[in-house]
Design a protein around this motif. Structure first.
Motif, PDB file in Angstrom:
ATOM      1  N   ALA A 183       0.807  -1.221   0.000  1.00  0.00           N
ATOM      2  CA  ALA A 183       0.000   0.000   0.000  1.00  0.00           C
ATOM      3  C   ALA A 183       0.844   1.278   0.000  1.00  0.00           C
ATOM      4  N   ARG A 184       2.050   1.227   0.637  1.00  0.00           N
ATOM      5  CA  ARG A 184       2.786   2.474   0.844  1.00  0.00           C
ATOM      6  C   ARG A 184       4.256   2.436   0.438  1.00  0.00           C
ATOM      7  N   LEU A 185       4.972   1.457   0.972  1.00  0.00           N
ATOM      8  CA  LEU A 185       6.426   1.581   0.979  1.00  0.00           C
ATOM      9  C   LEU A 185       7.083   1.332  -0.375  1.00  0.00           C
ATOM     10  N   ILE A 186       6.606   0.361  -1.132  1.00  0.00           N
ATOM     11  CA  ILE A 186       7.216   0.121  -2.437  1.00  0.00           C
ATOM     12  C   ILE A 186       6.902   1.278  -3.382  1.00  0.00           C
ATOM     13  N   ASN A 187       5.657   1.730  -3.392  1.00  0.00           N
ATOM     14  CA  ASN A 187       5.306   2.873  -4.235  1.00  0.00           C
ATOM     15  C   ASN A 187       6.036   4.140  -3.822  1.00  0.00           C
ATOM     16  N   ARG A 188       6.364   4.244  -2.533  1.00  0.00           N
ATOM     17  CA  ARG A 188       7.157   5.389  -2.080  1.00  0.00           C
ATOM     18  C   ARG A 188       8.520   5.393  -2.781  1.00  0.00           C
ATOM     19  N   GLY A 189       9.057   4.217  -3.070  1.00  0.00           N
ATOM     20  CA  GLY A 189      10.306   4.148  -3.821  1.00  0.00           C
ATOM     21  C   GLY A 189      10.170   4.789  -5.186  1.00  0.00           C
ATOM     22  N   ALA A 190       9.071   4.502  -5.869  1.00  0.00           N
ATOM     23  CA  ALA A 190       8.825   5.125  -7.178  1.00  0.00           C
ATOM     24  C   ALA A 190       8.690   6.635  -7.029  1.00  0.00           C
ATOM     25  N   ARG A 191       7.989   7.060  -5.985  1.00  0.00           N
ATOM     26  CA  ARG A 191       7.794   8.499  -5.768  1.00  0.00           C
ATOM     27  C   ARG A 191       9.121   9.193  -5.498  1.00  0.00           C
ATOM     28  N   ASN A 192      10.037   8.509  -4.802  1.00  0.00           N
ATOM     29  CA  ASN A 192      11.349   9.096  -4.542  1.00  0.00           C
ATOM     30  C   ASN A 192      12.059   9.440  -5.845  1.00  0.00           C
ATOM     31  N   TYR A 193      12.079   8.477  -6.789  1.00  0.00           N
ATOM     32  CA  TYR A 193      12.789   8.727  -8.043  1.00  0.00           C
ATOM     33  C   TYR A 193      12.127   9.836  -8.853  1.00  0.00           C
ATOM     34  N   ARG A 194      10.800   9.841  -8.914  1.00  0.00           N
ATOM     35  CA  ARG A 194      10.121  10.890  -9.664  1.00  0.00           C
ATOM     36  C   ARG A 194      10.350  12.268  -9.028  1.00  0.00           C
ATOM     37  N   SER A 195      10.222  12.313  -7.711  1.00  0.00           N
ATOM     38  CA  SER A 195      10.310  13.603  -7.021  1.00  0.00           C
ATOM     39  C   SER A 195      11.681  14.234  -7.182  1.00  0.00           C
ATOM     40  N   TYR A 196      12.733  13.441  -6.974  1.00  0.00           N
ATOM     41  CA  TYR A 196      14.073  14.013  -7.066  1.00  0.00           C
ATOM     42  C   TYR A 196      14.451  14.336  -8.508  1.00  0.00           C
ATOM     43  N   ALA A 197      13.982  13.535  -9.444  1.00  0.00           N
ATOM     44  CA  ALA A 197      14.224  13.870 -10.854  1.00  0.00           C
ATOM     45  C   ALA A 197      13.628  15.231 -11.181  1.00  0.00           C
ATOM     46  N   ASP A 198      12.394  15.453 -10.740  1.00  0.00           N
ATOM     47  CA  ASP A 198      11.717  16.708 -11.039  1.00  0.00           C
ATOM     48  C   ASP A 198      12.334  17.876 -10.277  1.00  0.00           C
ATOM     49  N   LEU A 199      12.748  17.642  -9.037  1.00  0.00           N
ATOM     50  CA  LEU A 199      13.401  18.706  -8.264  1.00  0.00           C
ATOM     51  C   LEU A 199      14.703  19.142  -8.923  1.00  0.00           C
ATOM     52  N   ALA A 200      15.465  18.188  -9.415  1.00  0.00           N
ATOM     53  CA  ALA A 200      16.737  18.526 -10.059  1.00  0.00           C
ATOM     54  C   ALA A 200      16.508  19.332 -11.325  1.00  0.00           C
ATOM     55  N   VAL A 201      15.500  18.952 -12.093  1.00  0.00           N
ATOM     56  CA  VAL A 201      15.192  19.684 -13.329  1.00  0.00           C
ATOM     57  C   VAL A 201      14.730  21.104 -13.010  1.00  0.00           C
ATOM     58  N   ALA A 202      13.983  21.251 -11.931  1.00  0.00           N
ATOM     59  CA  ALA A 202      13.394  22.548 -11.589  1.00  0.00           C
ATOM     60  C   ALA A 202      14.353  23.478 -10.847  1.00  0.00           C
ATOM     61  N   TYR A 203      15.570  23.022 -10.599  1.00  0.00           N
ATOM     62  CA  TYR A 203      16.521  23.828  -9.822  1.00  0.00           C
ATOM     63  C   TYR A 203      16.734  25.198 -10.462  1.00  0.00           C
ATOM     64  N   GLU A 204      16.623  26.220  -9.646  1.00  0.00           N
ATOM     65  CA  GLU A 204      16.840  27.591 -10.116  1.00  0.00           C
ATOM     66  C   GLU A 204      18.157  28.103  -9.536  1.00  0.00           C
ATOM     67  N   GLU A 205      19.065  28.452 -10.414  1.00  0.00           N
ATOM     68  CA  GLU A 205      20.333  28.996  -9.943  1.00  0.00           C
ATOM     69  C   GLU A 205      20.090  30.312  -9.209  1.00  0.00           C
ATOM     70  N   ARG A 206      20.850  30.519  -8.142  1.00  0.00           N
ATOM     71  CA  ARG A 206      20.822  31.816  -7.484  1.00  0.00           C
ATOM     72  C   ARG A 206      21.604  32.797  -8.361  1.00  0.00           C
TER      73      ARG A 206
END
Length: 481
Positions: free
Chosen positions: A104-127
């Motif tokens: 219900a939670r933990l394996i799918n959380r693994g998928a969410r980890n990869y998606r979330s960090y991929a998107d965060l890295a792409v969205a990074y805004e340089e100072r």
């Protein structure tokens, strides 16, 4: 080898290929202590192979940029979601976590980890800013090969939690899972291969911490080390990292307080306190020190015991089970040893306090009233179904008790007052404090401990920064192309 009807490779995954070792170790299921199979036992040779593979793969992986790497991470996330029915039963048998929670939670959380960090890295805004006649930018540069060492509890989810930001930031990986529960990470290697990751970007090596773990963290080609486990092991890793001047982050367990004030929803607090026995107490974030305001201790304890009575010790594959067996015979003896020393110390065992009648690695949910706050059972992490309960008369006393151990990973607070929630929430020394809730996580929030609970922070941009080298680029105004 087959586990829960699923084919699982016992070999390492290095440079995109399965690699055997000349020696093995036996992996046992906590459910019945039966051997699941012989697992490749890596050492210096395998550590060197994995670091070399990661080093050779690094330039091309770094050059892809965040958007290019995100394609692979999203592909891997999709494969995890599609393979929950393979991953969850294997981890359940290997680690004895509740099957329904894994599905219900933990394996799918693994998928969410990869998606979330991929998107965060792409969205990074340089100072970006101007000063002193220059135009300035802060750039993230991928740091290089990273070693990640994960614990035996929730091994799949915690491995993805660490490897996702490293890969998204442009590091290549050597993952070393815990020897007591390595199998779901072996399945992760299959998915990495199916996702088409370039060889050497994501390597997985298995073995004993003192052997292959030590060889990995001492390798001078490693650029980052991330570890979750005990403070004792972290001290050894920290020394190795310091010798090579390698940044190191560690999440090192906890002894979290659960404060209950008289103005709270007492039934909700008692239910949550009794819920700390879930997963046999093998949760680093658990509120294992229950601190109750004196004026409500009697009704609270009545509710606590009522909810604790609802727990069912059993097979983690059963929907009725709430308390599972401990991970390993060695850990079972460690937990039992804490309780026996508490008894000998004069601490009062008011519930449980012995191996469960069903035998095996099951230990009764246990509640202890310590003789003093200095008791070992209060001051050291047990990591089993063992809680303590103490009382306080004033808010300041409750906060002092909450902050009275060398740990500082998390805390839980139950109150009906928003002012107290803010005041006490700020006063508790911990990396995370929950008020009237527990285990709610936002992947963008910082995560880590204070004191011997850890060093550094994971989560969101904090994790991406850790796996990067930050550069300030200054260009004089008027510079032309």
């Amino acid at each position: 080898m087959k586990v829960a009807g699923i084919e699982v490779s016992p070999d390492h995954f290095i440079g995109g290929e399965r690699v055997a070792s000349s020696s093995t170790f036996t992996d046992y299921s906590p459910i019945d202590e039966e051997a699941l199979g012989e697992i490749a036992r890596g050492g210096q040779r395998e550590a060197d192979l994995a670091v070399t593979a990661a080093t050779e793969a690094f330039p091309a992986w770094a050059a892809l940029g965040a958007s290019g790497r995100a394609v692979y991470l999203h592909r891997l996330a999709d494969l995890i979601d599609a393979n929950v029915e393979r991953l969850a039963p294997v981890e359940c048998v290997d680690m004895a976590m509740l099957l329904r929670s894994l599905k219900a939670r933990l394996i799918n959380r693994g998928a969410r980890n990869y998606r979330s960090y991929a998107d965060l890295a792409v969205a990074y805004e340089e100072r970006v800013w101007d000063s002193n006649g220059t135009h300035n930018r802060v750039l993230r540069m991928p740091s290089g090969p990273a070693v990640v060492i994960t614990p035996w509890n929730a091994p799949f989810m915690l491995s993805t939690w660490k490897t996702a930001p490293a890969l998204a930031a442009g590091s290549t990986m050597i993952l070393k899972p815990a020897e007591w529960s390595p199998l779901s990470c072996s399945l992760l290697a299959d998915l990495v291969d199916e996702a088409g990751f370039p060889p050497g970007v994501f390597n997985i090596v298995q073995g004993i911490g003192e052997e292959i773990g030590a060889a990995l963290v001492s390798n001078p080609a490693v650029s980052r080390i991330s570890f979750t486990g005990s403070p004792e092991t972290a001290r050894h890793i920290g020394v190795a990292a310091a010798k090579n001047i390698v940044p190191f982050t560690g999440e090192l367990g906890g002894k979290g307080p659960l404060l209950v004030f008289e103005d709270c929803d007492l039934e909700a607090a008692a239910r949550k306190a009794a819920g700390q026995f879930d997963d046999a107490g093998q949760v680093c974030l658990a509120g294992t020190r229950i601190l109750v305001e004196e004026s409500v201790v009697e009704p609270f304890m009545e509710l606590f015991h009522r909810f604790a009575d609802e727990h069912v010790l059993g097979d983690p594959r059963s929907d009725d089970t709430t308390v599972t067996p401990l991970i390993h015979r060695d850990h079972f003896e460690r937990v039992a040893g804490f309780v026996e020393r508490a008894r000998a110390n004069g601490d009062e065992i008011v519930r449980g306090g012995q191996p469960a009648e069903r035998g095996g690695l099951f230990y009764e949910p246990t509640l202890v009233i310590p003789r003093s706050n200095d008791s070992e059972i209060v001051q050291r992490e047990v990591f089993g179904p063992v809680l303590t309960v103490q009382t306080f008369s004033e808010e300041d006393e409750g906060v002092a008790l909450a902050n009275s151990t060398p740990y500082g990973l998390s805390g839980i607070l139950y109150t009906g007052s928003s002012e107290r929630a803010e005041r006490v929430g700020r006063a508790i020394r911990a990396g995370t404090v929950w008020v009237n809730t527990f285990l709610v996580r936002d992947l963008t929030a910082p995560f880590g401990g204070i004191g011997i609970s850890g060093i550094g922070r994971e989560g969101g941009d904090f994790a991406l920064d850790f796996y990067s080298d930050l550069k300030t680029l200054q260009i004089a105004e008027g510079t032309t192309e």
